[in-house]
Design a protein around this motif. Structure first.
Motif, PDB file in Angstrom:
ATOM      1  N   TRP A   1      45.906  37.368  39.845  1.00  0.00           N
ATOM      2  CA  TRP A   1      46.614  36.375  40.648  1.00  0.00           C
ATOM      3  C   TRP A   1      45.647  35.289  41.113  1.00  0.00           C
ATOM      4  O   TRP A   1      44.594  35.580  41.698  1.00  0.00           O
TER       5      TRP A   1
ATOM      6  N   LEU B   1      48.511  40.983  36.037  1.00  0.00           N
ATOM      7  CA  LEU B   1      47.430  41.812  36.547  1.00  0.00           C
ATOM      8  C   LEU B   1      46.340  41.000  37.233  1.00  0.00           C
ATOM      9  O   LEU B   1      45.368  41.568  37.737  1.00  0.00           O
TER      10      LEU B   1
ATOM     11  N   HIS C   1      36.417  42.698  46.523  1.00  0.00           N
ATOM     12  CA  HIS C   1      37.661  43.159  45.904  1.00  0.00           C
ATOM     13  C   HIS C   1      37.476  43.290  44.394  1.00  0.00           C
ATOM     14  O   HIS C   1      37.928  44.273  43.781  1.00  0.00           O
TER      15      HIS C   1
ATOM     16  N   ASP D   1      52.644  42.304  31.888  1.00  0.00           N
ATOM     17  CA  ASP D   1      52.457  42.516  33.322  1.00  0.00           C
ATOM     18  C   ASP D   1      51.481  41.491  33.891  1.00  0.00           C
ATOM     19  O   ASP D   1      50.529  41.085  33.228  1.00  0.00           O
TER      20      ASP D   1
ATOM     21  N   SER E   1      37.787  46.836  42.269  1.00  0.00           N
ATOM     22  CA  SER E   1      38.731  46.992  41.163  1.00  0.00           C
ATOM     23  C   SER E   1      38.004  47.366  39.874  1.00  0.00           C
ATOM     24  O   SER E   1      38.527  48.122  39.053  1.00  0.00           O
TER      25      SER E   1
ATOM     26  N   MET F   1      52.296  39.764  46.911  1.00  0.00           N
ATOM     27  CA  MET F   1      52.000  40.156  45.547  1.00  0.00           C
ATOM     28  C   MET F   1      53.221  39.993  44.639  1.00  0.00           C
ATOM     29  O   MET F   1      53.179  40.337  43.473  1.00  0.00           O
TER      30      MET F   1
ATOM     31  N   ASP G   1      37.216  51.036  40.081  1.00  0.00           N
ATOM     32  CA  ASP G   1      38.421  51.836  39.877  1.00  0.00           C
ATOM     33  C   ASP G   1      38.835  51.893  38.408  1.00  0.00           C
ATOM     34  O   ASP G   1      39.731  52.659  38.057  1.00  0.00           O
ATOM     35  N   SER G   2      38.206  51.067  37.590  1.00  0.00           N
ATOM     36  CA  SER G   2      38.533  51.013  36.170  1.00  0.00           C
ATOM     37  C   SER G   2      37.399  51.660  35.387  1.00  0.00           C
ATOM     38  O   SER G   2      36.368  51.039  35.142  1.00  0.00           O
TER      39      SER G   2
ATOM     40  N   TYR H   1      42.267  40.652  41.287  1.00  0.00           N
ATOM     41  CA  TYR H   1      42.355  41.337  40.002  1.00  0.00           C
ATOM     42  C   TYR H   1      42.812  42.780  40.168  1.00  0.00           C
ATOM     43  O   TYR H   1      42.302  43.512  41.017  1.00  0.00           O
ATOM     44  N   SER H   2      43.746  43.182  39.316  1.00  0.00           N
ATOM     45  CA  SER H   2      44.113  44.579  39.219  1.00  0.00           C
ATOM     46  C   SER H   2      43.017  45.324  38.464  1.00  0.00           C
ATOM     47  O   SER H   2      42.360  44.768  37.578  1.00  0.00           O
ATOM     48  N   SER H   3      42.835  46.598  38.771  1.00  0.00           N
ATOM     49  CA  SER H   3      41.837  47.388  38.046  1.00  0.00           C
ATOM     50  C   SER H   3      42.206  47.542  36.569  1.00  0.00           C
ATOM     51  O   SER H   3      41.341  47.848  35.740  1.00  0.00           O
ATOM     52  N   LYS H   4      43.469  47.291  36.220  1.00  0.00           N
ATOM     53  CA  LYS H   4      43.898  47.427  34.828  1.00  0.00           C
ATOM     54  C   LYS H   4      43.445  46.257  33.959  1.00  0.00           C
ATOM     55  O   LYS H   4      43.498  46.350  32.721  1.00  0.00           O
TER      56      LYS H   4
END
Length: 283
Positions: A258, A256, A64, A254, A68, A272, A71-72, A150-153
């Motif tokens: 977790w 981003l 994962h 935000d 991510s 989420m 994707d970034s 982790y978010s890609s952001k």
């Protein structure tokens, strides 16, 4: 007849030369575009200690994380996996994303008297490697543990810490308070909303995944076994602050990243939704 044939041959050769020239220019332009894109990306060093957790869960989170990162595309990411089991059949991820560079190295041997700080030597080993490999580079470093999602952001945001320490919220999926976050006005931190308020309070009440720092600021700075449990983050940041690192900017409100902590049977059951944190530990 021979004059006409020669003229045709000359025109054909001219077309071939023009085609070859245009093809070469196109390739050069493509290479320059790639180099320009790489130059615009900020360099981010990611250090991840890995543990002997259940293989399915561990493989899930590392995969994962890699997805991510892929994707970034706004950060040039150098990911150091400090691995307790280098032979574990987790995908190597090599050469799958041009802006993600993965290095897997064996973890330092465990110490019998340091169980309360598992992962400390891993992070120090990652810092040593990063400082060697990126000496003189304008890079940021982020300690991204393998029990987070982790978010890609998050990656391009963390990469902005090449000139000063940056902070952001982190969600806790299994805790009723929901999240930890810096309390700030226009980016200036006044305190931290956190689920962990020890006595005396932490100066920086944030989780390891809630900040990134300039790599060059970590020269001669290490995590120490004598630091109390739950205070690795604040002690590390306090040491950077004493050495003159710029502190306190907040890049985002935000959530981003977790923290999941493997408290339930299967990661797919996690929600989420992260409510706002309720506890404020002022500095």
């Amino acid at each position: 007849m021979m004059v006409v044939t020669a003229a045709k041959t000359a025109r054909r050769e001219k077309r071939v030369v023009m085609h070859t020239t245009l093809h070469t220019l196109a390739k050069v332009s493509f290479v320059l575009l790639i180099l320009s894109s790489l130059a615009r990306r900020r360099r981010l060093v990611v250090i991840t200690p890995t543990y002997e957790r259940a293989r399915v869960r561990r493989k899930y989170t590392l995969s994962h994380m890699f997805v991510s990162m892929c994707d970034s595309s706004d950060a040039d990411i150098w990911w150091y996996l400090i691995d307790e089991n280098i032979s574990d059949p987790i995908p190597s991820f090599a050469n799958q994303c041009p802006h993600v560079h993965v290095t897997r190295v064996p973890a330092p041997p465990p110490r019998s008297n340091t169980t309360s700080h598992r992962g400390l030597d891993h992070r120090n080993a990652g810092l040593e490697l990063a400082l060697r490999d990126h000496e003189g580079m304008n890079a940021a470093v982020y300690f991204a543990d393998d029990d987070n999602l982790y978010s890609s952001k998050i990656w391009p945001m963390a990469a902005q810490a090449s000139h000063g320490v940056l902070f952001w919220p982190i969600g806790f999926m299994t805790h009723p308070e929901g999240a930890e976050a810096p309390v700030h006005t226009k980016g200036e931190i006044h305190g931290f909303q956190t689920i962990f308020c020890p006595k005396p309070p932490r100066r920086f009440g944030i989780d390891m995944a809630g900040f990134a720092v300039p790599l060059d600021a970590t020269v001669n700075v290490t995590f120490r076994h004598e630091w109390s449990w739950g205070r690795l983050e604040t002690k590390f940041l306090e040491e950077l602050e004493r050495r003159g690192a710029r502190m306190g900017a907040v890049t985002s409100d935000d959530v981003l990243v977790w923290h999941i902590n493997w408290s339930t049977a299967d990661v797919v059951n996690f929600t989420m939704h992260v409510p706002k944190p309720k506890i404020n530990c002022k500095r």
